[in-house]
Design a protein around this motif. Structure first.
Motif, mmCIF file in Angstrom:
data_model
loop_
_atom_site.group_PDB
_atom_site.id
_atom_site.type_symbol
_atom_site.label_atom_id
_atom_site.label_comp_id
_atom_site.label_asym_id
_atom_site.label_seq_id
_atom_site.Cartn_x
_atom_site.Cartn_y
_atom_site.Cartn_z
ATOM 1 N N ASN A 1 0.855 -1.189 0.000
ATOM 2 C CA ASN A 1 0.000 0.000 0.000
ATOM 3 C C ASN A 1 0.890 1.239 0.000
ATOM 4 O O ASN A 1 1.429 1.638 1.034
ATOM 5 N N GLY A 2 1.065 1.845 -1.158
ATOM 6 C CA GLY A 2 1.934 3.008 -1.277
ATOM 7 C C GLY A 2 1.462 4.201 -0.483
ATOM 8 O O GLY A 2 2.271 5.031 -0.055
ATOM 9 N N ALA A 3 0.145 4.315 -0.258
ATOM 10 C CA ALA A 3 -0.383 5.468 0.473
ATOM 11 C C ALA A 3 0.138 5.490 1.903
ATOM 12 O O ALA A 3 0.440 6.550 2.460
ATOM 13 N N ALA A 4 0.235 4.317 2.532
ATOM 14 C CA ALA A 4 0.746 4.249 3.899
ATOM 15 C C ALA A 4 2.196 4.713 3.951
ATOM 16 O O ALA A 4 2.616 5.400 4.884
ATOM 17 N N ARG B 1 5.235 -3.073 13.509
ATOM 18 C CA ARG B 1 4.302 -4.075 13.001
ATOM 19 C C ARG B 1 2.999 -3.423 12.536
ATOM 20 O O ARG B 1 2.406 -3.840 11.531
ATOM 21 N N ALA B 2 2.550 -2.415 13.263
ATOM 22 C CA ALA B 2 1.328 -1.726 12.868
ATOM 23 C C ALA B 2 1.510 -1.039 11.512
ATOM 24 O O ALA B 2 0.606 -1.048 10.666
ATOM 25 N N PHE B 3 2.697 -0.470 11.313
ATOM 26 C CA PHE B 3 2.952 0.211 10.036
ATOM 27 C C PHE B 3 2.967 -0.768 8.876
ATOM 28 O O PHE B 3 2.330 -0.523 7.844
ATOM 29 N N ILE B 4 3.680 -1.889 9.007
ATOM 30 C CA ILE B 4 3.754 -2.792 7.862
ATOM 31 C C ILE B 4 2.392 -3.431 7.571
ATOM 32 O O ILE B 4 2.073 -3.717 6.419
ATOM 33 N N ALA C 1 9.813 2.466 4.446
ATOM 34 C CA ALA C 1 8.763 3.153 3.678
ATOM 35 C C ALA C 1 9.128 3.371 2.209
ATOM 36 O O ALA C 1 8.281 3.153 1.327
ATOM 37 N N PRO C 2 10.355 3.789 1.865
ATOM 38 C CA PRO C 2 10.660 3.977 0.442
ATOM 39 C C PRO C 2 10.538 2.703 -0.385
ATOM 40 O O PRO C 2 10.151 2.754 -1.559
ATOM 41 N N HIS C 3 10.847 1.560 0.206
ATOM 42 C CA HIS C 3 10.711 0.303 -0.524
ATOM 43 C C HIS C 3 9.250 -0.052 -0.748
ATOM 44 O O HIS C 3 8.884 -0.584 -1.807
ATOM 45 N N ILE C 4 8.419 0.227 0.234
ATOM 46 C CA ILE C 4 6.983 -0.021 0.082
ATOM 47 C C ILE C 4 6.414 0.890 -1.005
ATOM 48 O O ILE C 4 5.648 0.455 -1.870
ATOM 49 N N ALA C 5 6.831 2.154 -0.992
ATOM 50 C CA ALA C 5 6.364 3.092 -2.014
ATOM 51 C C ALA C 5 6.817 2.665 -3.408
ATOM 52 O O ALA C 5 6.063 2.758 -4.384
#
Length: 298
Positions: free
Chosen positions: A142-145, A253-256, A230-234
């Motif tokens: 989810n790139g938005a997160a 864990r909540a973030f991922i 975060a940059p890898h998720i984006a």
């Protein structure tokens, strides 16, 4: 009613032999991992072969029916992984046979591995002790997160940071993994958080299995770990992404989870001859390992 023209016979004894894992083709190893629904590609297997040693169990016609590998970090420590037994042989002692050979080959080294639920009883019978849980989290990113994360100070890593990455990983993991980190660094994209010119956190991401995997991740806090992940998720928004973490139900864990990487499975980190959380280098105040380089590397 049985057909009198059909003959059947129960067969529960297999003539097996052990061989060095380097003597078989990657295609045979890939077929073995597919048989137990592991996601490894041929390239993932080749990386393991380049990094470690191991044995395979072969049947009478040369088919690979089992595997077990070990990856030496130092003269005192090694990780064990890629322990697979063909479903038709799982109850016949092949896994124990392979593991006994691996343990002998490792000498007096302390050992660490990640045990699947199916292999838990085997490792306990060999005196491995459970230490902690490793959480396999995966899904469509989810790139938005990720876009909502403050990544100030985070930038792509270059070769000049490799030595700092190796040193930080060794402090977090508890043993130096220079060979593995160097190889993974060359295959990965990396992001690092720098403070006053020093590397405070980093995350690597590479192709693996069905998509990409993030790991290792080393940071001193949840916030720093989130900043470098975060940059890898984006970069992989709406793509399949995986991360294997020992972190419990905390901010990281909540973030991922919010980023689409839901809990998929768990394995148990186990050790032989040492506490898996104390292999010699970890010190008070050292950064933590937020994601492992690979389940196979302990």
């Amino acid at each position: 009613m049985d057909d009198p023209g059909v003959e059947s016979r129960a067969v529960d004894v297999f003539e097996m032999r052990l061989a060095d894992i380097d003597t078989v083709d990657v295609a045979q190893l890939l077929a073995l991992s597919i048989s137990v629904r592991w996601p490894h590609r041929a390239a993932d297997w080749q990386f393991m072969l380049d990094q470690g040693h191991g044995f395979v169990a072969l049947d009478e016609i040369g088919r690979v029916c089992g595997s077990a590998m070990w990856f030496p970090y130092t003269e005192a420590f090694a990780a064990v992984g890629m322990v697979i037994t063909s479903p038709r042989l799982q109850a016949l002692g092949t896994g124990n046979w392979l593991m006994t050979r691996v343990i002998a080959a490792c000498g007096e080294r302390a050992l660490r591995l990640n045990a699947t639920h199916a292999a838990d009883r085997l490792y306990r019978s060999l005196d491995f002790k459970p230490e902690t849980t490793l959480y396999q989290c995966q899904g469509r990113a989810n790139g938005a997160a990720a876009a909502a994360v403050d990544s100030d100070g985070v930038r792509p890593l270059s070769e000049i940071e490799l030595s700092a990455v190796i040193a930080a990983d060794a402090r977090a993991y508890g043993a130096p993994s220079t060979k593995q980190i160097t190889a993974r660094f060359q295959q990965s994209t990396g992001d690092g958080l720098l403070r006053s010119g020093r590397l405070a956190a980093f995350a690597l991401c590479r192709r693996f299995g069905r998509g990409h995997v993030i790991g290792p991740v080393v940071a001193a806090s949840d916030r720093d770990a989130i900043a470098v992940v975060a940059p890898h998720i984006a970069a992989h928004a709406r793509q399949f992404l995986r991360i294997d973490t020992h972190s419990e139900g905390n901010e990281f864990r909540a973030f991922i989870a919010a980023a689409g990487l839901a809990l998929h499975d768990t394995v148990t980190t186990m050790s032989l001859r040492t506490d898996a959380n104390d292999t010699g280098l970890r010190a008070a105040g050292a950064p933590s390992s937020y994601a492992v380089i690979s389940q196979a590397f302990g």
